[in-house]
Write a protein that holds these residues in place. Structure first.
Motif, mmCIF file in Angstrom:
data_model
loop_
_atom_site.group_PDB
_atom_site.id
_atom_site.type_symbol
_atom_site.label_atom_id
_atom_site.label_comp_id
_atom_site.label_asym_id
_atom_site.label_seq_id
_atom_site.Cartn_x
_atom_site.Cartn_y
_atom_site.Cartn_z
ATOM 1 N N LEU A 154 -19.013 -0.825 -24.582
ATOM 2 C CA LEU A 154 -18.958 -0.237 -23.241
ATOM 3 C C LEU A 154 -18.505 1.214 -23.344
ATOM 4 C CD1 LEU A 154 -17.171 -3.239 -21.555
ATOM 5 C CD2 LEU A 154 -19.469 -2.498 -20.989
ATOM 6 N N SER A 155 -18.986 2.055 -22.447
ATOM 7 C CA SER A 155 -18.640 3.466 -22.588
ATOM 8 C C SER A 155 -18.361 4.185 -21.277
ATOM 9 C CB SER A 155 -19.777 4.202 -23.311
ATOM 10 O OG SER A 155 -20.985 4.108 -22.567
ATOM 11 N N SER A 156 -18.555 3.518 -20.141
ATOM 12 C CA SER A 156 -18.424 4.185 -18.845
ATOM 13 C C SER A 156 -17.090 3.832 -18.191
ATOM 14 C CB SER A 156 -19.589 3.772 -17.928
ATOM 15 O OG SER A 156 -19.539 4.467 -16.712
ATOM 16 N N LEU A 157 -16.153 4.785 -18.215
ATOM 17 C CA LEU A 157 -14.810 4.550 -17.682
ATOM 18 C C LEU A 157 -14.530 5.518 -16.529
ATOM 19 C CD1 LEU A 157 -12.053 3.144 -17.841
ATOM 20 C CD2 LEU A 157 -11.409 4.752 -19.654
ATOM 21 N N TYR A 158 -14.109 4.952 -15.394
ATOM 22 C CA TYR A 158 -13.778 5.733 -14.208
ATOM 23 C C TYR A 158 -12.303 5.513 -13.869
ATOM 24 C CZ TYR A 158 -18.736 6.521 -12.995
ATOM 25 O OH TYR A 158 -20.049 6.917 -12.986
ATOM 26 N N LEU A 159 -11.640 6.558 -13.398
ATOM 27 C CA LEU A 159 -10.250 6.469 -12.956
ATOM 28 C C LEU A 159 -10.151 6.902 -11.505
ATOM 29 C CD1 LEU A 159 -8.436 8.216 -15.971
ATOM 30 C CD2 LEU A 159 -8.978 5.781 -15.715
ATOM 31 N N ILE A 160 -9.345 6.175 -10.739
ATOM 32 C CA ILE A 160 -9.080 6.566 -9.353
ATOM 33 C C ILE A 160 -7.618 6.963 -9.246
ATOM 34 C CG2 ILE A 160 -9.107 5.851 -6.930
ATOM 35 C CD1 ILE A 160 -11.113 3.667 -7.737
ATOM 36 N N ASN A 161 -7.397 8.224 -8.998
ATOM 37 C CA ASN A 161 -6.041 8.768 -8.821
ATOM 38 C C ASN A 161 -5.032 8.260 -9.852
ATOM 39 O OD1 ASN A 161 -6.671 10.342 -6.511
ATOM 40 N ND2 ASN A 161 -6.583 8.517 -5.230
ATOM 41 N N PRO A 162 -5.287 8.493 -11.136
ATOM 42 C CA PRO A 162 -4.288 8.091 -12.140
ATOM 43 C C PRO A 162 -3.022 8.926 -11.991
ATOM 44 C CG PRO A 162 -5.948 9.516 -13.138
ATOM 45 C CD PRO A 162 -6.426 9.217 -11.733
ATOM 46 N N LYS A 163 -1.894 8.333 -12.310
ATOM 47 C CA LYS A 163 -0.630 9.064 -12.179
ATOM 48 C C LYS A 163 -0.598 10.245 -13.137
ATOM 49 C CE LYS A 163 4.392 8.473 -12.187
ATOM 50 N NZ LYS A 163 5.514 7.502 -12.349
ATOM 51 N N THR A 164 -1.089 10.012 -14.376
ATOM 52 C CA THR A 164 -1.112 11.082 -15.372
ATOM 53 C C THR A 164 -2.368 10.971 -16.230
ATOM 54 O OG1 THR A 164 1.307 10.952 -15.534
ATOM 55 C CG2 THR A 164 0.165 12.213 -17.226
ATOM 56 N N PHE A 165 -3.209 11.992 -16.177
ATOM 57 C CA PHE A 165 -4.385 12.095 -17.039
ATOM 58 C C PHE A 165 -5.011 13.465 -16.833
ATOM 59 C CE2 PHE A 165 -8.755 11.705 -18.406
ATOM 60 C CZ PHE A 165 -8.594 11.054 -19.613
ATOM 61 N N PRO A 166 -5.367 14.157 -17.929
ATOM 62 C CA PRO A 166 -5.255 13.785 -19.351
ATOM 63 C C PRO A 166 -3.785 13.704 -19.779
ATOM 64 C CG PRO A 166 -6.785 15.625 -19.029
ATOM 65 C CD PRO A 166 -6.011 15.476 -17.758
ATOM 66 N N ASP A 167 -3.569 12.995 -20.893
ATOM 67 C CA ASP A 167 -2.215 12.806 -21.386
ATOM 68 C C ASP A 167 -2.274 12.475 -22.872
ATOM 69 O OD1 ASP A 167 0.279 10.909 -21.939
ATOM 70 O OD2 ASP A 167 0.751 12.124 -20.176
ATOM 71 N N LYS A 168 -1.304 12.986 -23.622
ATOM 72 C CA LYS A 168 -1.271 12.757 -25.067
ATOM 73 C C LYS A 168 -1.192 11.275 -25.402
ATOM 74 C CE LYS A 168 1.273 14.009 -29.256
ATOM 75 N NZ LYS A 168 2.429 14.782 -29.823
ATOM 76 N N GLU A 169 -0.437 10.512 -24.592
ATOM 77 C CA GLU A 169 -0.283 9.080 -24.862
ATOM 78 C C GLU A 169 -1.631 8.362 -24.762
ATOM 79 O OE1 GLU A 169 1.613 5.530 -25.876
ATOM 80 O OE2 GLU A 169 2.267 7.611 -26.024
ATOM 81 N N ALA A 170 -2.471 8.786 -23.847
ATOM 82 C CA ALA A 170 -3.811 8.188 -23.732
ATOM 83 C C ALA A 170 -4.613 8.472 -24.989
ATOM 84 C CB ALA A 170 -4.528 8.740 -22.508
ATOM 85 N N ASP A 171 -4.521 9.698 -25.510
ATOM 86 C CA ASP A 171 -5.233 10.059 -26.732
ATOM 87 C C ASP A 171 -4.763 9.213 -27.914
ATOM 88 O OD1 ASP A 171 -6.622 11.989 -25.344
ATOM 89 O OD2 ASP A 171 -5.271 13.616 -25.924
ATOM 90 N N VAL A 172 -3.460 9.031 -28.004
ATOM 91 C CA VAL A 172 -2.890 8.265 -29.124
ATOM 92 C C VAL A 172 -3.354 6.817 -29.076
ATOM 93 C CG1 VAL A 172 -0.746 7.360 -30.113
ATOM 94 C CG2 VAL A 172 -0.886 9.757 -29.392
ATOM 95 N N ARG A 173 -3.317 6.211 -27.898
ATOM 96 C CA ARG A 173 -3.685 4.792 -27.772
ATOM 97 C C ARG A 173 -5.192 4.574 -27.904
ATOM 98 N NH1 ARG A 173 -0.075 1.598 -24.954
ATOM 99 N NH2 ARG A 173 -1.514 -0.103 -25.422
ATOM 100 N N ALA A 174 -5.983 5.593 -27.615
ATOM 101 C CA ALA A 174 -7.440 5.444 -27.713
ATOM 102 C C ALA A 174 -7.898 5.384 -29.170
ATOM 103 C CB ALA A 174 -8.133 6.593 -26.996
ATOM 104 N N VAL A 175 -7.115 5.956 -30.086
ATOM 105 C CA VAL A 175 -7.439 6.005 -31.518
ATOM 106 C C VAL A 175 -8.823 6.650 -31.710
ATOM 107 C CG1 VAL A 175 -7.449 4.710 -33.682
ATOM 108 C CG2 VAL A 175 -6.056 3.909 -31.773
ATOM 109 N N SER A 176 -9.826 5.847 -32.093
ATOM 110 C CA SER A 176 -11.159 6.407 -32.361
ATOM 111 C C SER A 176 -12.079 6.347 -31.144
ATOM 112 C CB SER A 176 -11.804 5.666 -33.537
ATOM 113 O OG SER A 176 -11.050 5.851 -34.718
#
Length: 242
Positions: free
Chosen positions: A35-57
């Motif tokens: 799957l590749s299509s991701l949508y966000l509705i009013n995220p509290k924080t994004f972009p964010d380093k923690e998201a990058d770290v958890r996404a890995v590859s």
């Protein structure tokens, strides 16, 4: 047919996510299943380093994320949306378990955009958000501990969608059918509400649950484009009387 064409039509929508790490983990869960299509509705924080770290590859998915300010924007042009919730509702749509729901979504995703809607980590989906969906999916869990991490829930559904595709257990919606889009249905609901108010059938000061019931009714019916056009034509003709 391209192996991933149906999965490319599936949107994962995360509403009001409070922890950016969950966004990254959800992206990783999605990529493992195609799957590749991701949508966000009013995220509290994004972009964010923690998201990058958890996404890995799976940072490529983060780079393509659509950030929306409203649910209607995220559901634009979809023909079927499933609300991910385990909470009982007074006015419930058709309810599927994870496996059944994945198969139903894939039936439509072969030809049209569909969506899976996940709520905030602590509060889940609101009643208003669920009312915008046509079906509910729940993940059967230990009744003594039903709490499931957001990214884990995304992983479960991504797996079930993958299995529904590879097992070839779903049949495409016949080409003669053209399901109504979210946009077309929203215009129908607004049109119907205006006519009901004009005819004094609906008191806007005391609407009660009438529109929720109507959404549930048409959600079960899975209207086609032509059927929506017929209904709106009837409403237009009736509206001329007031």
């Amino acid at each position: 047919m391209n192996t991933f064409s149906s999965l490319d039509h599936v949107r994962i929508i995360l509403s009001h996510t409070s922890h950016p790490g969950n966004i990254g983990a959800a992206a990783r869960a999605m990529k493992t299943m195609g799957l590749s299509s991701l949508y966000l509705i009013n995220p509290k924080t994004f972009p964010d380093k923690e998201a990058d770290v958890r996404a890995v590859s799976a940072r490529d998915i983060l780079e393509k994320i659509r950030v929306c300010t409203a649910l209607d924007e995220a559901l634009d042009n979809t023909v079927l949306t499933a609300a991910m919730t385990a909470r009982p509702r007074d006015l419930s749509h058709d309810v599927f378990n994870a496996r059944q729901g994945a198969r139903e979504l894939l039936r439509y995703a072969r030809q049209h955009p569909v969506a899976l809607l996940f709520g905030a980590e602590t509060s889940g989906l609101t009643t208003a958000e669920v009312s915008k969906c046509q079906m509910i999916i729940h993940i059967p869990a230990n009744p003594e501990f039903t709490s499931l991490n957001l990214a884990s829930a995304v992983q479960v559904m991504a797996y079930e969608l993958r299995m529904a595709l590879t097992e070839n257990e779903t049949e495409p919606v016949p080409l003669a059918e053209f399901p109504a889009s979210f946009n077309e249905l929203e215009l129908l609901y607004a049109h119907l509400e205006r006519v009901m108010i004009a005819s004094d059938f609906l008191d806007p000061q005391k609407p009660k649950l009438l529109m929720q019931r109507i959404r549930r009714l048409f959600g079960r019916a899975r209207l086609e484009k032509e059927e929506v056009q017929i209904l709106r034509g009837i409403l237009t003709a009736l509206g001329k009387r007031w």
